[in-house]
Scaffold this motif. Structure first.
Motif, short mmCIF file in Angstrom:
data_model
loop_
_atom_site.label_atom_id
_atom_site.label_comp_id
_atom_site.label_asym_id
_atom_site.label_seq_id
_atom_site.Cartn_x
_atom_site.Cartn_y
_atom_site.Cartn_z
N ARG A 24 0.84 -1.20 0.00
CA ARG A 24 0.00 0.00 0.00
C ARG A 24 0.88 1.24 0.00
NH1 ARG A 24 -4.31 -1.72 4.78
NH2 ARG A 24 -4.80 -3.79 3.94
N VAL A 25 0.41 2.28 -0.70
CA VAL A 25 1.10 3.56 -0.73
C VAL A 25 0.10 4.66 -0.43
CG1 VAL A 25 2.48 5.18 -2.08
CG2 VAL A 25 2.76 2.72 -2.43
N ALA A 26 0.36 5.44 0.60
CA ALA A 26 -0.51 6.54 1.01
C ALA A 26 0.14 7.87 0.63
CB ALA A 26 -0.77 6.49 2.50
N LEU A 27 -0.68 8.78 0.12
CA LEU A 27 -0.22 10.11 -0.28
C LEU A 27 -0.84 11.15 0.64
CD1 LEU A 27 0.95 12.28 -2.28
CD2 LEU A 27 -1.17 12.00 -3.60
N ALA A 28 -0.01 12.02 1.20
CA ALA A 28 -0.47 13.09 2.09
C ALA A 28 0.11 14.41 1.62
CB ALA A 28 -0.05 12.81 3.53
N ARG A 29 -0.59 15.50 1.98
CA ARG A 29 -0.12 16.84 1.67
C ARG A 29 0.16 17.59 2.96
NH1 ARG A 29 -0.75 18.68 -3.61
NH2 ARG A 29 -1.54 17.05 -4.98
N VAL A 30 1.35 18.16 3.06
CA VAL A 30 1.77 18.81 4.29
C VAL A 30 0.85 19.96 4.67
CG1 VAL A 30 3.64 20.10 5.39
CG2 VAL A 30 4.17 18.13 3.95
N ALA A 31 0.54 20.84 3.72
CA ALA A 31 -0.27 22.01 4.04
C ALA A 31 -1.64 21.62 4.58
CB ALA A 31 -0.41 22.90 2.81
N ALA A 32 -2.23 20.58 4.00
CA ALA A 32 -3.57 20.16 4.40
C ALA A 32 -3.58 19.48 5.76
CB ALA A 32 -4.16 19.21 3.35
N LEU A 33 -2.45 18.90 6.18
CA LEU A 33 -2.42 18.11 7.40
C LEU A 33 -1.61 18.73 8.53
CD1 LEU A 33 -2.10 14.49 5.97
CD2 LEU A 33 -4.10 15.55 7.02
N ALA A 34 -1.12 19.96 8.33
CA ALA A 34 -0.28 20.58 9.36
C ALA A 34 -1.03 20.73 10.68
CB ALA A 34 0.24 21.93 8.87
N GLY A 35 -2.26 21.20 10.63
CA GLY A 35 -3.04 21.36 11.85
C GLY A 35 -3.35 20.03 12.51
N TRP A 36 -3.73 19.04 11.71
CA TRP A 36 -4.00 17.70 12.23
C TRP A 36 -2.76 17.13 12.91
CZ3 TRP A 36 -1.40 13.28 10.57
CH2 TRP A 36 -1.88 12.07 11.11
N ALA A 37 -1.60 17.28 12.26
CA ALA A 37 -0.37 16.71 12.81
C ALA A 37 -0.02 17.35 14.15
CB ALA A 37 0.78 16.88 11.82
N GLU A 38 -0.21 18.65 14.27
CA GLU A 38 0.07 19.30 15.55
C GLU A 38 -0.85 18.76 16.65
OE1 GLU A 38 2.52 21.37 16.52
OE2 GLU A 38 3.38 21.05 14.53
N SER A 39 -2.08 18.40 16.28
CA SER A 39 -3.03 17.92 17.29
C SER A 39 -2.73 16.49 17.74
CB SER A 39 -4.46 18.00 16.74
OG SER A 39 -4.70 17.01 15.76
N VAL A 40 -1.96 15.74 16.94
CA VAL A 40 -1.67 14.34 17.29
C VAL A 40 -0.18 14.10 17.47
CG1 VAL A 40 -3.73 13.52 16.06
CG2 VAL A 40 -1.52 13.56 14.87
N ARG A 41 0.62 15.14 17.53
CA ARG A 41 2.07 14.98 17.53
C ARG A 41 2.60 14.28 18.78
NH1 ARG A 41 5.46 20.28 17.50
NH2 ARG A 41 7.04 18.78 18.18
#
Length: 239
Positions: A24-41
């Motif tokens: 499996r290969v997952a594609l993510a975009r940094v700009a779209a997930l920056a807020g999410w990542a801070e909330s789960v870091r």
């Protein structure tokens, strides 16, 4: 069709024609997930936190945090573990002198790559390597070209100059994915393996398969000129 993997909003699973079902290969975009990542870091371990804090530029720190949060959530979705409970243990050598990271207590293998706003995470029940590259400018492409296999250099030199940078980037993504899968990185001379400059990747190392990936932007996203490739170990007995 692409589909969102569990637990990571906005991430899509890329189709990988020619790969086994466990890949499996997952594609993510940094700009779209920056807020999410801070909330789960808080899922990151102490070493990852220290590496994130060491970046001088905020854009680099943000990309690292997003990439590693996505990686942990992708691994969690496949193993059933909590993202923060996963132990990305001490790297182990696979082939060559470069160490390759591994997931402790699980047979699942993974590879992580990012370029600009894009992050790719590959997971499989076998060794795997993934790479994504923005198309290089002509000057950088000429520098990379000199490092490649002689047959690749000849094929790329035969192309019109306007097409050469994109073709060089395709070859480099294939080569990086292979070297990452092998665990050698650039300690293995990139001129040794002919991954091919044509429309279909070659198979320079027995037992390994290189596949080009189509990183197509989704609706409402800006088009980016990138090339990506995946290398996976063949299943036993596969030709």
């Amino acid at each position: 069709m692409t589909k969102p993997p569990p637990g990571v909003p906005g991430v899509v699973e890329l189709p990988v024609p020619g790969a086994a079902a466990d890949v499996r290969v997952a594609l993510a975009r940094v700009a779209a997930l920056a807020g999410w990542a801070e909330s789960v870091r808080d899922c990151l371990d102490a070493e990852e936190m220290a590496r994130a804090a060491a970046f001088r530029h905020e854009s680099d720190r943000r990309r690292f945090v997003v990439a590693h949060c996505v990686l942990r959530h992708e691994l969690a979705a496949r193993t059933g573990e909590a993202p923060g409970a996963l132990r990305l243990g001490p790297p182990v050598p696979v082939r060559g002198p470069r160490a390759k990271p591994r997931l402790e207590d699980h047979t699942l293998r993974f590879s992580l790559s990012h370029s600009g706003d894009l992050v790719l995470v590959a997971t499989a029940e076998r060794e795997v390597g993934v790479d994504v590259e923005h198309v290089q400018d002509p000057v950088a492409a000429e520098q990379v070209l000199a490092l490649l296999h002689p047959a690749e250099i000849a094929a790329l030199r035969a192309l019109p100059a306007v097409d050469r940078a994109a073709a060089v980037t395709t070859v480099w993504a294939r080569k990086e994915s292979l070297l990452k899968a092998l665990g050698s990185g650039l300690f293995r001379d990139p001129s040794v393996d002919e991954v091919g400059a044509g429309p279909v990747p070659r198979r320079p190392v027995p037992g390994w398969r290189i596949l080009d990936l189509d990183v197509t932007p989704g609706p409402g996203t800006d088009r980016v000129d990138v090339r990506a490739a995946l290398t996976v170990r063949d299943a036993p007995g596969r030709i």
